[in-house]
Design a protein around this motif. Structure first.
Motif, PDB file in Angstrom:
ATOM      1  N   VAL A  26     -29.439 -13.067 -21.031  1.00  0.00           N
ATOM      2  CA  VAL A  26     -29.737 -13.976 -20.130  1.00  0.00           C
ATOM      3  C   VAL A  26     -29.235 -14.002 -18.022  1.00  0.00           C
ATOM      4  O   VAL A  26     -30.243 -13.515 -18.264  1.00  0.00           O
ATOM      5  CB  VAL A  26     -29.208 -15.232 -20.927  1.00  0.00           C
ATOM      6  CG1 VAL A  26     -29.352 -16.274 -19.290  1.00  0.00           C
ATOM      7  CG2 VAL A  26     -30.151 -16.584 -21.730  1.00  0.00           C
ATOM      8  N   LYS A  30     -31.168 -13.285 -15.352  1.00  0.00           N
ATOM      9  CA  LYS A  30     -31.296 -13.979 -13.988  1.00  0.00           C
ATOM     10  C   LYS A  30     -31.355 -13.177 -13.398  1.00  0.00           C
ATOM     11  O   LYS A  30     -31.386 -13.721 -12.120  1.00  0.00           O
ATOM     12  CB  LYS A  30     -29.818 -15.548 -14.930  1.00  0.00           C
ATOM     13  CG  LYS A  30     -30.353 -16.485 -15.189  1.00  0.00           C
ATOM     14  CD  LYS A  30     -29.412 -17.104 -15.605  1.00  0.00           C
ATOM     15  CE  LYS A  30     -29.054 -17.622 -14.493  1.00  0.00           C
ATOM     16  NZ  LYS A  30     -30.262 -19.045 -13.931  1.00  0.00           N
ATOM     17  N   SER A  33     -34.898 -10.367 -13.824  1.00  0.00           N
ATOM     18  CA  SER A  33     -35.562 -10.274 -14.087  1.00  0.00           C
ATOM     19  C   SER A  33     -36.600  -9.754 -15.299  1.00  0.00           C
ATOM     20  O   SER A  33     -37.480 -10.009 -15.618  1.00  0.00           O
ATOM     21  CB  SER A  33     -37.107 -11.233 -13.109  1.00  0.00           C
ATOM     22  OG  SER A  33     -36.792 -12.484 -12.568  1.00  0.00           O
ATOM     23  N   ALA A 173     -28.281 -14.664  -9.011  1.00  0.00           N
ATOM     24  CA  ALA A 173     -29.260 -15.959 -10.296  1.00  0.00           C
ATOM     25  C   ALA A 173     -30.079 -16.560  -9.554  1.00  0.00           C
ATOM     26  O   ALA A 173     -30.942 -17.155  -9.769  1.00  0.00           O
ATOM     27  CB  ALA A 173     -28.717 -15.860 -11.323  1.00  0.00           C
ATOM     28  N   ASP A 236     -33.427 -18.302 -18.780  1.00  0.00           N
ATOM     29  CA  ASP A 236     -32.750 -18.631 -17.506  1.00  0.00           C
ATOM     30  C   ASP A 236     -31.768 -19.380 -17.883  1.00  0.00           C
ATOM     31  O   ASP A 236     -30.835 -19.914 -16.785  1.00  0.00           O
ATOM     32  CB  ASP A 236     -33.263 -19.353 -15.999  1.00  0.00           C
ATOM     33  CG  ASP A 236     -34.137 -20.762 -16.914  1.00  0.00           C
ATOM     34  OD1 ASP A 236     -33.774 -21.278 -17.331  1.00  0.00           O
ATOM     35  OD2 ASP A 236     -35.015 -21.364 -15.911  1.00  0.00           O
ATOM     36  N   SER A 237     -30.896 -19.731 -18.517  1.00  0.00           N
ATOM     37  CA  SER A 237     -29.750 -20.916 -19.228  1.00  0.00           C
ATOM     38  C   SER A 237     -28.743 -20.263 -20.197  1.00  0.00           C
ATOM     39  O   SER A 237     -29.053 -19.449 -20.880  1.00  0.00           O
ATOM     40  CB  SER A 237     -30.479 -21.689 -20.127  1.00  0.00           C
ATOM     41  OG  SER A 237     -29.340 -22.963 -20.489  1.00  0.00           O
ATOM     42  N   GLY A 285     -34.102 -24.476 -20.331  1.00  0.00           N
ATOM     43  CA  GLY A 285     -34.697 -23.826 -19.466  1.00  0.00           C
ATOM     44  C   GLY A 285     -35.030 -24.499 -18.501  1.00  0.00           C
ATOM     45  O   GLY A 285     -35.120 -25.988 -18.365  1.00  0.00           O
TER      46      GLY A 285
END
Length: 292
Positions: A26, A30, A33, A173, A236-237, A285
């Motif tokens: 992740v 972040k 991409s 991020a 994205d978490s 997300g």
């Protein structure tokens, strides 16, 4: 009840490993991409680094662990500097295909050096890390996994919250252009993201190698489980990756214990599909809406 407790501890231990490994995935996504399809091979490299230091160099276990993590950290920096930085500004598909090529290259090199045999580490974990409570027996490796997982989780939490580099990584991020306008060295953040991702992947590979033995095919396949974890938690978490890792670990363990060992690798994907039908952005997300 005893069997349930044993499965619970085992599931939490494996889940922490999945979550930490997914956290590195992740972080890369972040910051840049990029979907890193070489993540499973980074797990295998960490395990083989540790195996080489223990068996070939005959170093003490703790020193071998530190050197293996350091080697993974430096490998992450090398990957970003040599392979990925020249592709900054190129279409994203070029970078993704590069990670696919890196995965094939790493797997080929490991097979060339070590072959496809199964290797095991010497028994070095102290007995007090295990648990014997009535009929419940928790092996020392699961106790060590819980301790290592919680320790790394706390360290990374402190790093992201209080260190300057951690704050820079969070800013990149959140908004890469804004961070660049404020003087953040974005390329350095990219390199650090890859280095930390390789470190946590290598650490997960070492512990998984202690549990199941070291085999390049098995560790690469386990690395693929990072994808359902990060999709379930949200691409994205970082916190979602940890929680999703625990969910996948528990699902696998209880499925193998109560239903069938042959289904333990299938049920998490079924649950993943069902959750994504209801929440396409994962559990945590962020939903992005584009207006045209």
């Amino acid at each position: 009840m005893d069997f349930f407790i044993q499965l619970l501890v085992g599931g939490l231990s494996i889940g922490f490993l999945y979550g930490l490994s997914a956290m590195g995935f992740v972080m890369i996504f972040k910051a840049s991409s990029i979907l890193n399809f070489a993540h499973g091979e980074l797990l295998a490299i960490g395990a083989y680094f540790f195996l080489a230091f223990v068996t070939w160099a005959k170093l003490p276990i703790l020193l071998s662990f530190v050197f293996a993590l350091l080697g993974c950290f430096l490998l992450g920096i090398l990957l970003e500097r040599v392979f990925l930085r020249p592709l900054i500004g190129e279409p994203l598909i070029f970078v993704i295909m590069l990670t696919v090529g890196l995965a094939a290259m790493f797997k080929g090199l490991l097979l060339l050096i070590w072959g496809g045999n199964l290797y095991t580490f010497p028994d070095f974990l102290p007995a007090f890390l295990g648990l014997q409570w009535g009929a419940v027996r928790i092996p020392p490796v699961y106790g060590a996994t819980l301790i290592i997982g919680i320790l790394f989780l706390v360290l990374f939490g402190l790093f992201f919250k209080y260190s300057a580099q951690g704050i820079y990584m969070r800013s990149v991020a959140d908004n890469q252009r804004a961070a660049l306008s404020l003087g953040v060295h974005v390329k350095r953040v990219f390199a650090l993201s890859w280095a930390i991702a390789a470190l946590v992947a290598g650490m997960s590979g070492i512990v998984l190698g202690i549990i199941n033995g070291v085999n390049v095919h098995d560790l690469s396949a386990i690395g693929l489980k990072v994808f359902p974890v990060v999709i379930l938690g949200g691409l994205d978490s970082i916190g979602g990756a940890i929680i999703a890792g625990l969910i996948i670990g528990l699902l696998e363990t209880f499925t193998g214990g109560y239903i069938s060992p042959s289904l333990r690798d299938v049920v998490p994907y079924i649950v993943l599909v069902l959750i994504l039908l209801m929440r396409p952005y994962g559990l945590f997300g962020l939903k992005e809406i584009e207006r045209v």
